[in-house]
Motif scaffolding. Sequence first.
Motif, short mmCIF file in Angstrom:
data_model
loop_
_atom_site.label_atom_id
_atom_site.label_comp_id
_atom_site.label_asym_id
_atom_site.label_seq_id
_atom_site.Cartn_x
_atom_site.Cartn_y
_atom_site.Cartn_z
N GLU A 234 32.06 51.86 12.82
CA GLU A 234 31.04 51.36 11.73
C GLU A 234 30.42 53.52 11.75
OE1 GLU A 234 28.08 49.53 14.61
OE2 GLU A 234 30.22 50.16 14.25
N ALA A 235 31.32 53.67 12.33
CA ALA A 235 30.29 55.95 12.25
C ALA A 235 31.11 56.38 11.29
CB ALA A 235 31.23 56.34 13.37
N PRO A 236 30.28 57.36 10.56
CA PRO A 236 31.33 58.22 9.53
C PRO A 236 31.93 58.64 9.70
CG PRO A 236 28.39 58.91 10.08
CD PRO A 236 29.00 57.46 10.71
N VAL A 237 32.40 59.71 8.80
CA VAL A 237 34.01 60.44 9.23
C VAL A 237 33.06 61.99 9.19
CG1 VAL A 237 36.05 61.52 8.15
CG2 VAL A 237 35.78 59.11 8.13
N PHE A 238 33.16 62.89 10.49
CA PHE A 238 32.99 63.88 10.38
C PHE A 238 34.25 64.57 10.36
CE2 PHE A 238 30.14 61.41 12.75
CZ PHE A 238 28.45 62.04 12.64
N ASP A 239 33.38 66.25 9.83
CA ASP A 239 34.96 67.66 9.53
C ASP A 239 35.07 67.49 10.95
OD1 ASP A 239 34.21 67.56 6.56
OD2 ASP A 239 32.92 68.45 7.08
N PHE A 240 34.51 67.40 11.82
CA PHE A 240 34.63 68.30 13.59
C PHE A 240 34.83 67.72 14.23
CE2 PHE A 240 35.43 72.56 15.55
CZ PHE A 240 35.26 72.04 16.66
N VAL A 241 35.13 66.91 15.31
CA VAL A 241 34.25 66.14 16.29
C VAL A 241 35.04 66.52 17.25
CG1 VAL A 241 35.63 63.27 17.50
CG2 VAL A 241 35.11 63.70 14.82
N SER A 242 34.20 66.57 18.31
CA SER A 242 34.43 67.06 20.13
C SER A 242 34.18 65.98 20.88
CB SER A 242 34.06 68.13 19.77
OG SER A 242 33.22 67.88 21.99
N ALA A 243 34.96 65.42 21.89
CA ALA A 243 34.74 64.75 23.17
C ALA A 243 35.61 65.37 24.56
CB ALA A 243 35.52 63.00 22.68
N ASN A 244 34.04 65.96 24.76
CA ASN A 244 34.41 66.75 26.44
C ASN A 244 34.50 65.33 26.83
OD1 ASN A 244 34.79 67.95 28.38
ND2 ASN A 244 32.64 68.95 28.42
N LEU A 245 35.12 64.59 27.48
CA LEU A 245 35.31 63.32 28.64
C LEU A 245 35.97 63.01 29.52
CD1 LEU A 245 35.36 60.73 24.97
CD2 LEU A 245 33.21 61.42 26.43
N THR A 246 37.26 61.81 29.89
CA THR A 246 37.71 61.82 30.47
C THR A 246 38.81 61.11 30.00
OG1 THR A 246 36.65 59.89 31.56
CG2 THR A 246 36.02 61.97 33.38
N ILE A 247 40.46 61.08 30.49
CA ILE A 247 41.77 60.37 30.75
C ILE A 247 41.29 59.38 29.81
CG2 ILE A 247 43.07 60.52 32.51
CD1 ILE A 247 44.70 61.69 30.08
N ASP A 248 41.08 58.65 31.17
CA ASP A 248 40.69 57.39 31.07
C ASP A 248 39.72 56.83 29.62
OD1 ASP A 248 38.59 58.65 32.65
OD2 ASP A 248 37.85 56.57 33.53
N VAL A 249 38.96 57.39 29.55
CA VAL A 249 37.60 57.02 28.40
C VAL A 249 39.00 57.86 26.84
CG1 VAL A 249 35.62 57.56 27.84
CG2 VAL A 249 35.97 57.24 29.73
N ILE A 250 38.91 58.51 27.10
CA ILE A 250 39.82 59.46 25.85
C ILE A 250 40.52 58.07 25.39
CG2 ILE A 250 40.91 60.99 24.99
CD1 ILE A 250 39.11 62.94 26.53
N VAL A 251 41.37 58.24 26.32
CA VAL A 251 42.95 57.51 25.76
C VAL A 251 42.42 55.96 25.15
CG1 VAL A 251 44.96 56.17 26.31
CG2 VAL A 251 44.22 58.80 27.47
N PRO A 252 41.82 55.48 25.11
CA PRO A 252 41.40 53.73 24.56
C PRO A 252 40.79 54.27 23.72
CG PRO A 252 40.76 53.47 26.87
CD PRO A 252 41.04 55.13 26.31
N ILE A 253 39.73 55.21 23.33
CA ILE A 253 40.18 55.35 21.84
C ILE A 253 40.04 57.02 21.08
CG2 ILE A 253 37.21 54.67 22.72
CD1 ILE A 253 36.71 57.73 22.88
N LEU A 254 41.47 57.00 21.50
CA LEU A 254 41.57 58.11 20.79
C LEU A 254 41.98 57.90 19.09
CD1 LEU A 254 42.83 61.16 20.94
CD2 LEU A 254 44.89 59.82 21.58
N PRO A 255 42.90 56.28 18.38
CA PRO A 255 42.84 56.23 17.29
C PRO A 255 41.98 55.88 16.76
CG PRO A 255 44.10 54.80 18.85
CD PRO A 255 43.09 55.07 19.92
N LEU A 256 40.55 55.39 17.48
CA LEU A 256 39.12 56.20 16.71
C LEU A 256 38.74 57.00 16.48
CD1 LEU A 256 36.91 54.19 15.38
CD2 LEU A 256 35.80 54.18 18.04
N LEU A 257 38.93 57.71 17.19
CA LEU A 257 38.52 59.51 17.36
C LEU A 257 38.92 60.55 16.30
CD1 LEU A 257 38.50 60.57 20.93
CD2 LEU A 257 36.14 60.11 19.43
#
Length: 316
Positions: A234-257
Motif C-alpha cells: 500500500e506504500a505510495p510510489v516515490f521518484d527515488f527509492v534506496s534500499a541498502n539491505l542485504t541480498i537475501d532481503v532485496i531479492v524477495p522484495i525486488l518486484p515491489l521495490l
Amino acid sequence: MNDGITKRWCAVDILVDRAATEAIESALNELDSLGTEIDSLRKVKGEPQIVTGFFDTLPDDANIRLAIDDSLRINGFTADAVIGIESRTVEETDWLAEWKKYWKPTEVGRFIISPPWENVEVTDKILIQIEPNMAFGTGTHETTQLCLKAIGDNYGAGQSFLDIGTGTGILAIAVAKLSTQDTEKENKDLSGFSVANIFACDIDAYSVKIARENAVANGVSEHIAFAVGSIREEAPVFDFVSANLTIDVIVPILPLLLEKSRQILLLSGILAEQKQIISDELLKSQMSNFKFETAGEWVSVIVRKNFLSKAAKTQR
C-alpha cells in the motif's frame, strides 16, 4: 537527564571472513539484536573482521549458532567462514571512547560525514554529522559510501525519496541537506521552503529513534518522515527509492521495490560475487538500464526506470 546509571548491554563478537560480514549481520538481526557493528576501522583488505551484535539479554549459544549457520548457508557460505564467537558485557562509554579514537571526518562524493566532536573546515561539501550509535550507517562502511556517492550523482532537486533500512538516517539526511543546498544556490526564498517528500523506515525501532535524533542534529527533521517498518504493497510510489539491505532481503522484495520507484532504484549491501544474482533478477523483471559501482568487496546498482527493456516495451 543523567541519573548516574551506566547503560550496559550484552555483546556477541563474531570473527568472520570479510566476505561473510553481511551474512553475520543478517543472523544477528534475526536474533533481534539492538544493533550491529563491523570493526573495519583498523583492518587491512582481506583480513577477517569482527561483527558485533548488541542485546539487552544474551541469546542462547545454540540459537546464536543456528542463526549464523542458516544465514551463512542462505548467502552461499560454509560454516568455516566463522573463526570464533565470544560474548561480553559492554558499557556505553566503552564503544563511544573507541569511536572517538578512530572515527575521523570522511569525504564521500558531495558530502563530508563527521562525528559531532570533530571540527570540520567549511568547504563546498555538504556536512552531515552522525552520532555513533548501535545503528548501521556512519559513513565508514563501503555500502553506505556507495549509496551516498550515488545520491550525490543522481538525486535531482524536487524528487520524492524513500530510504528503506534507514539505520542512522544518513541517506535521508543527505537527500534533505542536498535539496536545501540546491534551493539556496537558486536564491529561492526559504521562509516557506519544504523539501520534497522524504520518507525513511527501518524494522528496528531503536534505529528509527537514532535516525530521528540525527535528523534533528542536522537541522532537517521537519523535512523527513520516519517510521518503524518496511516497504508494503500500500506504500505510495516515490521518484527515488534506496534500499541498502542485504541480498537475501532485496531479492524477495525486488518486484515491489521496482513497482514503488518511479524513476530511480538504488540497491546496495551486495557483495561483488553476488552481482550476477542481482543482474539476473533485474533482467527477469525486464529492467535493462542499470549500472553497478564497486567499493572494496561491495557493489551498488542504480536502476533507471524511465528506460525500459525492449521486452517490456513490446508487452506494453
